[in-house]
Enzyme design. Structure first.
Site, PDB file in Angstrom:
ATOM      1  N   LYS A 112       0.908  -1.293   0.108  1.00 24.39           N
ATOM      2  CA  LYS A 112      -0.047   0.073   0.050  1.00 24.39           C
ATOM      3  C   LYS A 112       0.726   1.240  -0.099  1.00 24.39           C
ATOM      4  CE  LYS A 112      -4.303  -1.770   1.207  1.00 24.39           C
ATOM      5  NZ  LYS A 112      -5.466  -1.824   2.163  1.00 24.39           N
ATOM      6  N   LYS A 194      -4.363  -9.884  -5.966  1.00 22.51           N
ATOM      7  CA  LYS A 194      -5.631 -10.164  -5.363  1.00 22.51           C
ATOM      8  C   LYS A 194      -6.545  -9.241  -5.625  1.00 22.51           C
ATOM      9  CE  LYS A 194      -6.174  -7.752  -0.869  1.00 22.51           C
ATOM     10  NZ  LYS A 194      -7.552  -7.544  -0.882  1.00 22.51           N
ATOM     11  N   LYS A 197     -10.214  -3.911  -3.344  1.00 22.78           N
ATOM     12  CA  LYS A 197     -11.141  -2.484  -3.508  1.00 22.78           C
ATOM     13  C   LYS A 197     -10.336  -1.507  -3.742  1.00 22.78           C
ATOM     14  CE  LYS A 197     -13.607  -2.994   0.938  1.00 22.78           C
ATOM     15  NZ  LYS A 197     -12.511  -2.310   1.751  1.00 22.78           N
TER      16      LYS A 197
HETATM   17  P1  ATP Z   1      -8.413  -2.683   0.276  1.00 23.73           P
HETATM   18  O1  ATP Z   1      -7.736  -3.019  -0.935  1.00 23.73           O
HETATM   19  O2  ATP Z   1      -8.988  -1.507   0.463  1.00 23.73           O
HETATM   20  O3  ATP Z   1      -7.684  -3.128   1.576  1.00 23.73           O
HETATM   21  P2  ATP Z   1      -9.871  -5.079   0.178  1.00 23.73           P
HETATM   22  O4  ATP Z   1     -10.484  -5.567  -0.796  1.00 23.73           O
HETATM   23  O5  ATP Z   1      -8.736  -5.782   0.761  1.00 23.73           O
HETATM   24  O6  ATP Z   1      -9.611  -3.579   0.160  1.00 23.73           O
HETATM   25  P3  ATP Z   1     -10.765  -5.134   3.112  1.00 23.73           P
HETATM   26  O7  ATP Z   1     -11.961  -4.203   3.554  1.00 23.73           O
HETATM   27  O8  ATP Z   1      -9.386  -4.730   3.402  1.00 23.73           O
HETATM   28  O9  ATP Z   1     -10.782  -5.091   1.325  1.00 23.73           O
HETATM   29  O10 ATP Z   1     -10.720  -6.730   3.543  1.00 23.73           O
HETATM   30  C1  ATP Z   1     -12.026  -7.128   4.129  1.00 23.73           C
HETATM   31  C2  ATP Z   1     -11.931  -8.681   4.014  1.00 23.73           C
HETATM   32  O11 ATP Z   1     -11.971  -9.219   2.878  1.00 23.73           O
HETATM   33  C3  ATP Z   1     -10.675  -9.152   4.826  1.00 23.73           C
HETATM   34  O12 ATP Z   1     -11.144 -10.230   5.536  1.00 23.73           O
HETATM   35  C4  ATP Z   1     -10.005  -9.610   3.518  1.00 23.73           C
HETATM   36  O13 ATP Z   1      -9.115 -10.845   4.154  1.00 23.73           O
HETATM   37  C5  ATP Z   1     -10.912 -10.284   2.534  1.00 23.73           C
HETATM   38  N1  ATP Z   1     -10.344 -10.163   1.201  1.00 23.73           N
HETATM   39  C6  ATP Z   1     -10.084  -9.053   0.647  1.00 23.73           C
HETATM   40  N2  ATP Z   1      -9.487  -9.174  -0.587  1.00 23.73           N
HETATM   41  C7  ATP Z   1      -9.895 -10.600  -0.720  1.00 23.73           C
HETATM   42  C8  ATP Z   1      -9.762 -11.533  -1.936  1.00 23.73           C
HETATM   43  N3  ATP Z   1      -9.126 -11.111  -3.078  1.00 23.73           N
HETATM   44  N4  ATP Z   1      -9.983 -12.744  -1.636  1.00 23.73           N
HETATM   45  C9  ATP Z   1     -10.471 -13.277  -0.389  1.00 23.73           C
HETATM   46  N5  ATP Z   1     -10.665 -12.620   0.487  1.00 23.73           N
HETATM   47  C10 ATP Z   1     -10.360 -10.915   0.438  1.00 23.73           C
HETATM   48 MG    MG Z   2      -7.365  -5.063   2.515  1.00 23.60          MG
END
Ligand code: ATP
Ligand code: MG
Length: 325
Positions: A112, A194, A197
């Site tokens: 990040k 991965k 968001k």
């Molecule tokens: P950001 O990129 O802003 O960190 P994010 O997609 O990682 O967003 P978070 O709100 O940080 O979303 O994570 C929420 C939950 O979703 C956490 O438990 C994280 O482990 C899970 N998660 C995030 N991305 C994935 C993915 N690609 N596959 C499976 N689980 C995920």
């Molecule tokens: Mg995350």
């Protein structure tokens, strides 16, 4: 007494099917067996720049999404992180026993910070300490998360063990729950990354609020691997990822999923996958519209009160054990 769960998501960007399959789906499945606390972690959200108006709106939008997936009362407690100030207070105490070196090893920080750690925010650096505070405040037994959070969970355990050793038994040491399938859903545009968001390219993610047309287009444009077989093969990560999404949303077993596409081409596979995703999203998106802001705020207020009773007790013990009145 039921064992306890804590988990959360950030009210940033748009929730995607990776969040659902890696986290929220399991939260729903576990919430009857465990006493569960599901948090909207808005203090984590500000570790990267956010527009205040958008953040406020996204906080309620995420509450809506939690409810639409089946989370919330009476089965589980849902609340906003900043409504329980003990999260920020415990973070301070834990940051005093955290080491620079262990935080520097966190891969999410490196990702990040985008290669410019000198310019990265201190909050982004201490993000995992806030996460440890979230979890430890509730004397949590189990933390269901995606694979990307495994390293943060290990740090949480290390901090709990260290604190207990130095100041006496205070925290329960939590276990991670990382689902065997779906814990690491990849970007549709780059199977080595991965689904995220915060990915600048929306084509890589299927958002829970995408309309049918958008879903179809994104899946059509998803990268594939060379070859024609539709199987779970680590050497062909793009197809494996798409087939994993199919398997989890269709409810079929891995074998049934492979057999279903035996002899079919990528075109037909993508068409059926798009249909499966759309069929899953349709009723979900209808439920999202059911909640107005007032009823959401009431649910969140009651949730915070319930959470705060537990958090305050833990923080009292922490202060007592550290020698802070
Ligand atoms: P950001 O990129 O802003 O960190 P994010 O997609 O990682 O967003 P978070 O709100 O940080 O979303 O994570 C929420 C939950 O979703 C956490 O438990 C994280 O482990 C899970 N998660 C995030 N991305 C994935 C993915 N690609 N596959 C499976 N689980 C995920
Ligand atoms: Mg995350």
């Amino acid at each position: 007494m039921k064992k306890r769960i804590f988990s959360g998501a950030q009210p940033t960007g748009e929730l995607h099917i990776g969040n659902y399959l890696g986290a929220l789906k399991n939260w729903v499945a576990l919430q009857t067996e465990y006493e569960s606390f599901y948090c909207i972690v808005n203090l984590h959200a500000i570790t990267l720049p956010q527009d205040p108006k958008v953040l406020r709106q996204k906080t309620l939008d995420l509450a809506r999404i939690y409810l639409a997936t089946g989370l919330g009362p009476p089965e589980s407690t849902m609340f906003v992180q900043s409504d329980v100030p003990e999260h920020a207070e415990l973070t301070w105490v834990l940051s005093c026993i955290s080491r620079m070196g262990e935080l520097e090893r966190m891969t999410q920080f490196k990702d990040k910070a985008k290669g410019n750690q000198e310019r990265a925010g201190v909050g982004l650096f201490t993000y995992p300490v806030l996460m440890a505070a979230d979890i430890l405040l509730y004397q949590t037994d189990l933390v269901p998360v995606g694979k990307d959070q495994k390293q943060h969970l290990e740090l949480t355990r290390d901090l709990a063990i260290r604190f207990n050793r130095d100041f006496g038994e205070t925290f329960k040491v939590p276990e991670p729950f990382i689902p065997p399938v779906g814990a690491n859903i990849a970007s549709l545009q780059d199977p080595t990354k991965k689904m995220s968001k915060s990915d600048e390219n929306p084509a890589g993610s299927i958002f829970l609020l995408d309309d049918a047309d958008t879903v179809t287009k994104k899946i059509k444009r998803a990268v594939t691997d060379s070859g024609t077989e539709i199987t779970f093969d680590d050497g062909r990560p793009a197809i494996k990822n798409l087939l994993t999404i199919y398997q989890l949303l269709s409810g079929k077993s891995p074998e049934e999923s492979v057999a279903h596409f035996d002899g079919k081409g990528y075109g037909q596979f993508k068409g059926e996958l798009a249909e499966t995703v759309i069929e899953f999203l349709r009723p979900f998106q209808a439920r999202v519209k059911e909640y107005d802001d007032n009823s959401l705020n009431e649910i969140l207020k009651a949730g915070a009160e319930k959470a705060r009773a537990i958090a305050a007790e833990t923080l009292r013990n922490v202060y007592q054990n550290v020698g802070i009145r």
